[in-house]
Scaffold this motif. Sequence first.
Motif, PDB file in Angstrom:
ATOM      1  N   UNK A   1     -27.604   3.241 -15.654  1.00 22.96           N
ATOM      2  CA  UNK A   1     -26.474   3.547 -16.512  1.00 22.96           C
ATOM      3  C   UNK A   1     -26.697   4.875 -17.223  1.00 22.96           C
ATOM      4  N   UNK A   2     -27.839   4.983 -17.910  1.00 26.18           N
ATOM      5  CA  UNK A   2     -28.117   6.218 -18.643  1.00 26.18           C
ATOM      6  C   UNK A   2     -29.246   7.025 -17.993  1.00 26.18           C
ATOM      7  N   UNK A   3     -30.160   6.320 -17.298  1.00 20.16           N
ATOM      8  CA  UNK A   3     -31.167   7.016 -16.500  1.00 20.16           C
ATOM      9  C   UNK A   3     -31.087   6.448 -15.091  1.00 20.16           C
ATOM     10  N   UNK A   4     -30.913   7.298 -14.117  1.00 18.03           N
ATOM     11  CA  UNK A   4     -30.818   6.819 -12.744  1.00 18.03           C
ATOM     12  C   UNK A   4     -31.929   7.417 -11.915  1.00 18.03           C
ATOM     13  N   UNK A   5     -32.138   6.815 -10.755  1.00 16.37           N
ATOM     14  CA  UNK A   5     -33.218   7.282  -9.916  1.00 16.37           C
ATOM     15  C   UNK A   5     -32.791   7.213  -8.459  1.00 16.37           C
TER      16      UNK A   5
ATOM     17  N   UNK B   1     -24.618   8.790  -0.481  1.00 20.54           N
ATOM     18  CA  UNK B   1     -24.137   7.546  -1.094  1.00 20.54           C
ATOM     19  C   UNK B   1     -25.073   7.122  -2.219  1.00 20.54           C
ATOM     20  N   UNK B   2     -26.389   7.260  -1.970  1.00 23.94           N
ATOM     21  CA  UNK B   2     -27.356   6.913  -3.017  1.00 23.94           C
ATOM     22  C   UNK B   2     -27.115   7.763  -4.260  1.00 23.94           C
ATOM     23  N   UNK B   3     -26.854   9.034  -4.039  1.00 21.12           N
ATOM     24  CA  UNK B   3     -26.598   9.926  -5.170  1.00 21.12           C
ATOM     25  C   UNK B   3     -25.316   9.501  -5.879  1.00 21.12           C
ATOM     26  N   UNK B   4     -24.307   9.145  -5.083  1.00 19.43           N
ATOM     27  CA  UNK B   4     -23.058   8.677  -5.690  1.00 19.43           C
ATOM     28  C   UNK B   4     -23.300   7.438  -6.535  1.00 19.43           C
ATOM     29  N   UNK B   5     -24.134   6.509  -6.021  1.00 15.60           N
ATOM     30  CA  UNK B   5     -24.440   5.298  -6.778  1.00 15.60           C
ATOM     31  C   UNK B   5     -25.164   5.639  -8.067  1.00 15.60           C
ATOM     32  N   UNK B   6     -26.153   6.546  -7.932  1.00 13.07           N
ATOM     33  CA  UNK B   6     -26.970   6.892  -9.087  1.00 13.07           C
ATOM     34  C   UNK B   6     -26.134   7.591 -10.155  1.00 13.07           C
ATOM     35  N   UNK B   7     -25.145   8.372  -9.728  1.00 16.95           N
ATOM     36  CA  UNK B   7     -24.385   9.145 -10.697  1.00 16.95           C
ATOM     37  C   UNK B   7     -23.096   8.463 -11.142  1.00 16.95           C
ATOM     38  N   UNK B   8     -22.797   7.310 -10.540  1.00 19.09           N
ATOM     39  CA  UNK B   8     -21.507   6.657 -10.800  1.00 19.09           C
ATOM     40  C   UNK B   8     -21.277   6.412 -12.287  1.00 19.09           C
TER      41      UNK B   8
ATOM     42  N   UNK C   1     -33.513  10.920 -12.055  1.00 21.21           N
ATOM     43  CA  UNK C   1     -34.864  11.133 -11.559  1.00 21.21           C
ATOM     44  C   UNK C   1     -34.800  11.099 -10.048  1.00 21.21           C
ATOM     45  N   UNK C   2     -35.167  12.192  -9.404  1.00 22.85           N
ATOM     46  CA  UNK C   2     -35.110  12.245  -7.947  1.00 22.85           C
ATOM     47  C   UNK C   2     -36.539  12.282  -7.427  1.00 22.85           C
ATOM     48  N   UNK C   3     -36.964  11.171  -6.841  1.00 20.74           N
ATOM     49  CA  UNK C   3     -38.338  11.084  -6.348  1.00 20.74           C
ATOM     50  C   UNK C   3     -38.364  11.452  -4.873  1.00 20.74           C
TER      51      UNK C   3
ATOM     52  N   UNK D   1     -26.076  19.990  -3.209  1.00 22.28           N
ATOM     53  CA  UNK D   1     -25.194  18.990  -3.816  1.00 22.28           C
ATOM     54  C   UNK D   1     -25.704  18.568  -5.191  1.00 22.28           C
ATOM     55  N   UNK D   2     -27.013  18.304  -5.285  1.00 19.23           N
ATOM     56  CA  UNK D   2     -27.578  17.882  -6.565  1.00 19.23           C
ATOM     57  C   UNK D   2     -27.347  18.965  -7.612  1.00 19.23           C
ATOM     58  N   UNK D   3     -27.566  20.210  -7.193  1.00 17.05           N
ATOM     59  CA  UNK D   3     -27.385  21.335  -8.122  1.00 17.05           C
ATOM     60  C   UNK D   3     -25.940  21.439  -8.602  1.00 17.05           C
ATOM     61  N   UNK D   4     -25.035  21.319  -7.655  1.00 15.54           N
ATOM     62  CA  UNK D   4     -23.617  21.426  -7.989  1.00 15.54           C
ATOM     63  C   UNK D   4     -23.184  20.335  -8.949  1.00 15.54           C
TER      64      UNK D   4
END
Lengths: 301, 321
Positions: free
Chosen positions: B92-96, B165-172, B179-181, B198-201
């Motif tokens: 919610x506030x910190x995603x990975x 999709x993972x990024x979309x979930x993490x940022x939803x 946190x991108x491991x 994409x992450x940068x944008x």
Amino acid sequence: MTNIRVIKMGEKEITKAIEENQKDSFQDFVRRLFKNKAALAGFTIIMILIIVAIFAPLIAPYEYDAQNLKFFLRPPSKEHLLGTDEFGRDVFSRIVYGSRISLQIGFIAVGISLLIGTILGALAGYYGGVIDYVITGITDIALSFPTILLAIAFVAALGPSLVNVMIAVALVSWCGYCRLVRAEFLSLREQEFVEAAVVLGMDDKRIIFNHILPNSAAPIIVMTTLEFPKAIIVESTLSFLGIGVQPPTPSWGSILSSGKFFLYEAPWISIVPGFMIMIVVMGFNLFGDALRDVLDPRLKE
Amino acid sequence: MDQEILKVNNLKTYFFTEDEEIPAVDGVSFSISKGETLGIVGESGSGKSVTALSIMRLLPVPPAKIVDGQILFRDEDLLKKSEDEMRNIRGNRISMIFQEPMTSLNPVFTIGRQISETLILHQGMNNKEAIEKSIEMLKLVKIPLPEKRVREYPHQLSGGMRQRVMIAMALACRPEILIADEPTTALDVTIQAQILELIKELQEQLGTAVMMITHDLGVIAEVSDNVMVMYCGRALEYSDVETLFNNPKHPYTIGLLKSVPKLKGRREKLHAIKGIVPMPNEITSGCRFKTRCEQKTLICENKEPPFIKLGKSLVRCWKYQ
């Protein structure tokens, strides 16, 4: 958060998309299931059984306990499609009513054992440690008894009745689910998507029931369809031995049992219920196998 | 830009086995501000991932234990939070996001359902709102035909798409920190570049702070604002990205940069830092890097260097005393 372009879809479009989605996937499911001829055969057998059980009073020409001692041990004829038994009761009517018992036992006993086995297996597999140790121990002890002997012991302790037979069948068959679900959970809980669920802030309950359990659905369904006929057989066995459903309530097992004394004079009494047990067991097996193939998204073409 | 979101003070995460304790992360401090990307670079076993998992409070206790330090998230110490409170923060506030996009999605659900679940869970949306938002998120991570993809299963997507999709979930849920491991390790190079872009944008659009964990200096150069070089549970150098690449200070950083193959110029044998990373509990005195350092002096053997401030960077090496 300034320049994100928010796509606005009309509410109608969204609802339509969701509905279409559900409709599509269900139709797709049915289409793929019945492309398999064995599934169709199995499904037909199960449906016929269910219809017969529900409409038993309409289908059966006589009451299951209507005795007519004048016409005892009559061979199949126009009046009595499958002949009569030693009390002159119509065997066809008794078999029709007997399907009710088989279905009840199947659904309720399997349902109970599925519930017990799945919950215990899930807890053991997910948490491991002491919980796993205790649950596995209980399962191993329960499995070390021969099924029929244990069922007989339960019924002997509880007294013979339909409800007690259900309880006995459930109590001897939950171990299989427990082991299966535990094994599934052991491997699935190490998967990345479970880790991802934890990272997304989900609690144990949600992870166990909403994320891991659906992933083990396919083997559980296959197991259930294999347990269903087994439950029917255990019930038939108990009834055959005279400690299951009590007369005059007809059960395929007890009809078969009562016919064994007249095997030469009136073989129809035993043959038909035995044949019914076989057909129904086969129907569930065919259907379960096909269901597994269809439910596994990895096997989608 | 200078609003500090996450501040880690002297974090010490140790693993306790039956007969030894292993300081996997040993006194690491850093901070991340809104919209900033902190790159954490280091070899395997340097404590990068343990640092990330400590922040998420996801390490199994025991054997792991956070023995000291503070993790201040918006001035609240995450180490003092209850498990329930942490669950509310995670996703919610910190995603990975992880390095395994192929297996990080649940195979039996459509991706729409998986994105919606987080939204329903954390934001209390109803099903319809969540699906609508999921489509929006898929569009945001540039998945073509999001209205169609939302109904598809993970196996129908490629690796790069799954990572999207993972990024979309993490940022939803619009987290404050992502946190991108090693998010690109499992992907091929062209897709790597796309995902980093994409992450940068998204970071620019949403103002999310990013903690990028990687062993790939190329990735660091691409996305980071600040970099922390980790070795054996310690930070050896902490500076902004330009200084680090143009003017590396620590012998380890210099060694790492030398081992990157160059496209231009004469091809020479690739430089390698000799030796292997020691176990975190092997070195009890002196500089952590002493076993592999080419500029080792007597003091390095016995006394561990403190962080020495050199311009904008912090370096843990006696050379600059």
